[in-house]
Scaffold this motif. Structure first.
Motif, mmCIF file in Angstrom:
data_model
loop_
_atom_site.group_PDB
_atom_site.id
_atom_site.type_symbol
_atom_site.label_atom_id
_atom_site.label_comp_id
_atom_site.label_asym_id
_atom_site.label_seq_id
_atom_site.Cartn_x
_atom_site.Cartn_y
_atom_site.Cartn_z
ATOM 1 N N ASP A 119 14.280 -35.633 31.968
ATOM 2 C CA ASP A 119 14.554 -35.578 32.872
ATOM 3 C C ASP A 119 14.978 -36.884 34.010
ATOM 4 O OD1 ASP A 119 15.285 -35.312 36.638
ATOM 5 O OD2 ASP A 119 14.004 -33.575 35.861
ATOM 6 N N ASP A 134 16.013 -30.603 32.034
ATOM 7 C CA ASP A 134 17.261 -30.906 32.812
ATOM 8 C C ASP A 134 18.414 -30.321 32.565
ATOM 9 O OD1 ASP A 134 17.456 -30.980 36.025
ATOM 10 O OD2 ASP A 134 17.510 -32.931 35.699
ATOM 11 N N THR A 154 16.073 -26.930 36.633
ATOM 12 C CA THR A 154 16.518 -27.540 37.688
ATOM 13 C C THR A 154 16.443 -26.946 39.065
ATOM 14 O OG1 THR A 154 19.065 -27.606 37.480
ATOM 15 C CG2 THR A 154 18.384 -25.371 36.912
#
Length: 216
Positions: free
Chosen positions: A8, A54, A82
């Motif tokens: 991420d 992500d 997400t």
């Protein structure tokens, strides 16, 4: 121990997810990435059991990273994590071979359950994502049902049994216990089913199982 790669671009988000995962002694974050390209490199070098990606990351977005990881490290199950639940993201992620799709806004227990599920060979969609998929499937159900029944004609009776249990969300170990088989045999059946149905992953196979009426 389930080994996890966490990717991420937001450091605070990674810290939060890492803290949730750390609450389960069976989960271990072995590598962290701040962009998609780094995630692919770490997946290749660390061979994690699960990659939590992500979708929106620099250099290489999560969907592209998922595709590369599935090619370069096929033993690593990919889960998309997400804030976005748009249908096109869900469809693309599943088409690329993702085994799970989780929303950051979901219950932390969903994250832990999802990681365990995909690590055990099952698929996992957060409840909100599952509702979207079911809603999409509701239109044209009769036509798709007929097509799905035609597709499973190529399967043996045992393969249909396995497919039905895949559709019910069972892992390979759970299917093996249910059918009194060794887990390696179940893995071979699942691989053959994916090939015969011409699908990339268990989620797509599970959808066919539902459409064909193998799952109540």
């Amino acid at each position: 121990m389930i080994r996890i790669l966490l990717a991420d671009d937001e450091a605070m988000m990674r810290a939060g997810v890492r803290a949730i995962l750390a609450s389960d002694p069976e989960l271990d974050v072995v590598a962290e990435a701040g962009d998609g390209r780094q995630a692919v490199d770490l997946a290749i070098s660390h061979h994690p059991d699960v990659a939590l990606l992500d979708i929106r990351m620099p250099r290489l977005d999560g969907l592209a990273a998922a595709a590369e990881i599935r090619r370069a490290a096929p033993a690593t199950a990919v889960v998309m994590l997400t804030t976005f639940g748009e249908d096109d993201y869900i469809a693309k992620a599943l088409d690329l071979g993702a085994a799970g799709f989780l929303l950051k806004s979901g219950d932390p227990r969903e994250l832990i359950a999802g990681v365990h599920a995909v690590a055990e060979g099952a698929a996992y969609l957060s409840p909100k994502v599952a509702q979207r998929v079911i809603a999409q499937l509701s239109g044209g159900r009769m036509a798709r049902g007929a097509l799905a029944r035609d597709r499973i004609e190529a399967l043996t009776e045992r393969e249909r049994e396995v497919l039905a249990l895949v559709g019910a969300g069972l892992s390979n170990a759970e299917i093996a216990a249910r059918l009194h088989l060794v887990e390696g045999t179940v893995k071979a059946y699942v691989s053959a089913i994916l090939t015969r149905l011409d699908v990339r992953n268990r989620v797509q196979a599970a959808i066919i199982a539902h459409e064909a009426g193998l799952v109540a």
